[in-house]
Design a protein around this motif. Structure first.
Motif, PDB file in Angstrom:
ATOM      1  N   LEU A 128       0.844  -1.184   0.000  1.00  0.00           N
ATOM      2  CA  LEU A 128       0.000   0.000   0.000  1.00  0.00           C
ATOM      3  C   LEU A 128       0.881   1.236   0.000  1.00  0.00           C
ATOM      4  CD1 LEU A 128      -2.754   1.451   0.382  1.00  0.00           C
ATOM      5  CD2 LEU A 128      -2.436   1.114   2.850  1.00  0.00           C
ATOM      6  N   THR A 147      -1.692  -1.394  -4.074  1.00  0.00           N
ATOM      7  CA  THR A 147      -2.806  -0.497  -3.800  1.00  0.00           C
ATOM      8  C   THR A 147      -2.270   0.910  -3.617  1.00  0.00           C
ATOM      9  OG1 THR A 147      -4.033  -2.261  -2.701  1.00  0.00           O
ATOM     10  CG2 THR A 147      -4.752   0.003  -2.280  1.00  0.00           C
ATOM     11  N   SER A 169      -3.369   4.694  -2.711  1.00  0.00           N
ATOM     12  CA  SER A 169      -4.432   5.499  -2.123  1.00  0.00           C
ATOM     13  C   SER A 169      -4.328   6.950  -2.586  1.00  0.00           C
ATOM     14  CB  SER A 169      -4.359   5.431  -0.599  1.00  0.00           C
ATOM     15  OG  SER A 169      -3.140   5.975  -0.133  1.00  0.00           O
ATOM     16  N   THR A 197      -3.705   0.775  -9.101  1.00  0.00           N
ATOM     17  CA  THR A 197      -4.114  -0.265  -8.162  1.00  0.00           C
ATOM     18  C   THR A 197      -4.557  -1.507  -8.918  1.00  0.00           C
ATOM     19  OG1 THR A 197      -4.772   1.308  -6.453  1.00  0.00           O
ATOM     20  CG2 THR A 197      -5.791  -0.880  -6.381  1.00  0.00           C
TER      21      THR A 197
END
Length: 123
Positions: free
Chosen positions: A11, A120, A122, A88
């Protein structure tokens, strides 16, 4: 039997970087082309980048200038910079390779896939 082992997903915030690695192993393995594909939710798998035995590489238009593929023998890397939320996906390593049957030494050519690693990004 050829196996591909991926690592490096995770992430990260938009604008960040990740580096994916994939090691191919097998009996007297010779890899020809190696590459990275990805599958985002609700979308088909797509080529991200691929590299042959020379330094020539191909990239998807969406990652040109941000991602760099490289390799060292049977290991392929994907340096991902300036990541965007649309990057992603599950990233899969791919190898076009020849190995040898350890019992009769016959060549086995094939296209092999890793198990995938989640990336991923964000916003």
């Amino acid at each position: 039997q050829v196996q591909l082992a991926e690592s490096g997903g995770g992430l990260v915030q938009a604008g960040g970087s990740l580096r994916l690695s994939c090691v191919a192993s097998g009996s007297r393995l010779t890899t020809r082309s190696m590459g990275w594909y990805r599958r985002a939710p609700g979308r088909e798998r797509e080529l991200v980048a691929e590299i042959g035995t020379s330094v020539t590489a191909n990239y998807a238009d969406s990652v040109k200038g941000r991602f760099t593929i490289s390799r060292d023998k049977n290991t392929v890397f994907l340096q991902m910079n300036s990541l965007k939320p649309e990057d992603t996906a599950v990233y899969y390593c791919n190898a076009d390779a020849i190995s040898y049957n350890p019992y009769d030494d016959s060549p086995i050519a094939g296209r092999y896939w890793g198990q995938g690693t989640q990336v991923t990004v964000s916003s």
